[in-house]
Design a protein around this motif. Sequence first.
Motif, PDB file in Angstrom:
ATOM      1  N   ALA A  38      14.240  26.345   2.676  1.00  0.00           N
ATOM      2  CA  ALA A  38      13.731  24.982   2.441  1.00  0.00           C
ATOM      3  C   ALA A  38      14.741  23.955   2.952  1.00  0.00           C
ATOM      4  O   ALA A  38      14.367  22.952   3.577  1.00  0.00           O
ATOM      5  CB  ALA A  38      13.461  24.769   0.952  1.00  0.00           C
ATOM      6  N   ALA A  39      16.015  24.211   2.693  1.00  0.00           N
ATOM      7  CA  ALA A  39      17.060  23.277   3.146  1.00  0.00           C
ATOM      8  C   ALA A  39      17.118  23.243   4.669  1.00  0.00           C
ATOM      9  O   ALA A  39      17.198  22.169   5.277  1.00  0.00           O
ATOM     10  CB  ALA A  39      18.409  23.693   2.565  1.00  0.00           C
ATOM     11  N   LEU A  40      17.066  24.410   5.297  1.00  0.00           N
ATOM     12  CA  LEU A  40      17.162  24.472   6.760  1.00  0.00           C
ATOM     13  C   LEU A  40      15.972  23.802   7.443  1.00  0.00           C
ATOM     14  O   LEU A  40      16.084  23.285   8.546  1.00  0.00           O
ATOM     15  CB  LEU A  40      17.242  25.934   7.224  1.00  0.00           C
ATOM     16  N   SER A  62      24.365  25.026 -13.786  1.00  0.00           N
ATOM     17  CA  SER A  62      23.914  26.227 -13.080  1.00  0.00           C
ATOM     18  C   SER A  62      23.417  25.854 -11.683  1.00  0.00           C
ATOM     19  O   SER A  62      23.797  26.469 -10.682  1.00  0.00           O
ATOM     20  CB  SER A  62      22.792  26.885 -13.898  1.00  0.00           C
ATOM     21  N   HIS A  63      22.582  24.823 -11.611  1.00  0.00           N
ATOM     22  CA  HIS A  63      22.058  24.393 -10.304  1.00  0.00           C
ATOM     23  C   HIS A  63      23.195  24.016  -9.356  1.00  0.00           C
ATOM     24  O   HIS A  63      23.201  24.405  -8.195  1.00  0.00           O
ATOM     25  CB  HIS A  63      21.131  23.185 -10.469  1.00  0.00           C
ATOM     26  N   LYS A  64      24.159  23.261  -9.892  1.00  0.00           N
ATOM     27  CA  LYS A  64      25.283  22.810  -9.039  1.00  0.00           C
ATOM     28  C   LYS A  64      26.033  23.995  -8.461  1.00  0.00           C
ATOM     29  O   LYS A  64      26.367  24.023  -7.275  1.00  0.00           O
ATOM     30  CB  LYS A  64      26.254  21.953  -9.868  1.00  0.00           C
ATOM     31  N   GLY A  65      26.299  24.959  -9.301  1.00  0.00           N
ATOM     32  CA  GLY A  65      27.027  26.146  -8.838  1.00  0.00           C
ATOM     33  C   GLY A  65      26.221  26.943  -7.839  1.00  0.00           C
ATOM     34  O   GLY A  65      26.732  27.399  -6.802  1.00  0.00           O
ATOM     35  N   TRP A  66      24.950  27.079  -8.115  1.00  0.00           N
ATOM     36  CA  TRP A  66      24.088  27.897  -7.242  1.00  0.00           C
ATOM     37  C   TRP A  66      23.911  27.245  -5.877  1.00  0.00           C
ATOM     38  O   TRP A  66      23.876  27.915  -4.854  1.00  0.00           O
ATOM     39  CB  TRP A  66      22.740  28.102  -7.936  1.00  0.00           C
ATOM     40  N   ILE A  70      23.963  28.839  -2.124  1.00  0.00           N
ATOM     41  CA  ILE A  70      22.853  28.722  -1.160  1.00  0.00           C
ATOM     42  C   ILE A  70      23.372  28.167   0.160  1.00  0.00           C
ATOM     43  O   ILE A  70      23.081  28.691   1.241  1.00  0.00           O
ATOM     44  CB  ILE A  70      21.731  27.793  -1.696  1.00  0.00           C
ATOM     45  N   GLU A  71      24.176  27.126   0.045  1.00  0.00           N
ATOM     46  CA  GLU A  71      24.673  26.464   1.261  1.00  0.00           C
ATOM     47  C   GLU A  71      25.627  27.381   2.025  1.00  0.00           C
ATOM     48  O   GLU A  71      25.602  27.436   3.258  1.00  0.00           O
ATOM     49  CB  GLU A  71      25.332  25.131   0.897  1.00  0.00           C
ATOM     50  N   ALA A  72      26.441  28.136   1.306  1.00  0.00           N
ATOM     51  CA  ALA A  72      27.395  29.037   1.970  1.00  0.00           C
ATOM     52  C   ALA A  72      26.657  30.168   2.679  1.00  0.00           C
ATOM     53  O   ALA A  72      26.995  30.555   3.798  1.00  0.00           O
ATOM     54  CB  ALA A  72      28.373  29.608   0.943  1.00  0.00           C
ATOM     55  N   VAL A  73      25.628  30.679   2.053  1.00  0.00           N
ATOM     56  CA  VAL A  73      24.934  31.857   2.587  1.00  0.00           C
ATOM     57  C   VAL A  73      24.000  31.502   3.735  1.00  0.00           C
ATOM     58  O   VAL A  73      23.844  32.251   4.687  1.00  0.00           O
ATOM     59  CB  VAL A  73      24.144  32.553   1.446  1.00  0.00           C
TER      60      VAL A  73
END
Length: 211
Positions: A38-40, A62-66, A70-73
């Motif tokens: 979705a981000a891409l 939790s969202h902030k950490g996740w 997501i961004e790293a992967v």
Amino acid sequence: SLCSLPYSFSPTFTPIKRIVFMHPGDFTPVCTTELGEAALRAEEFTKRGTKLCGFSCNDSDSHKGWIKDIEAVTNGEVKFPLFCDPNRDAAAKLGILDENLKDAKGLPLTVRSVYIIKPDKTIALMMTYPASTGRNFDEIIRVLDSLQLTANNSVATPVNWKQGEDVIVNFPLSNADADEKFGKDGYRIVEVPSEAGKVLDKNYLRYTSAP
Ligand code: BEZ
């Protein structure tokens, strides 16, 4: 309670379509790939006048950490809000809790759903997938294109339709209305056995080129 992180999101709907991605939980594998996608593809959604948000029964920490994971992967930048519903108030109201899918505390998780919400706040489309199956973003984009095209043009899109392909003349339109709308030669009637030899006010399967 609902909150949005890390970006602001007005609960007042503007004349823009919204897509809500319910996901079963933060820090889960399939959901990570989906929100990364979705981000891409954010620009493809923006181009179609659509704003995104995620939704799960997790809190803002939790969202902030996740989001960092997501961004790293995926190399996608998560610029859309993720709703937090740790108490499951909104999820219960929406009826999107899956009693067969529980978190470590035994609490139900949300189903993997997509809602496309129209500017008038009604739901245009709901798709629900099992936790084990990631959603198909090509299909979500395809649906947006169909919704865009069919909103004002007296047409519908047939099976497996893609941008640029012929569309169906709206079923409620009589042939006289279709003549007026598309021109007498602007659409074609598909011959079907049930209509053979009949002169009808309306043939039911008619194609025209995409407006
Ligand atoms: C997943 O996104 O991979 C997932 C979510 C909930 C339960 C199991 C898997």
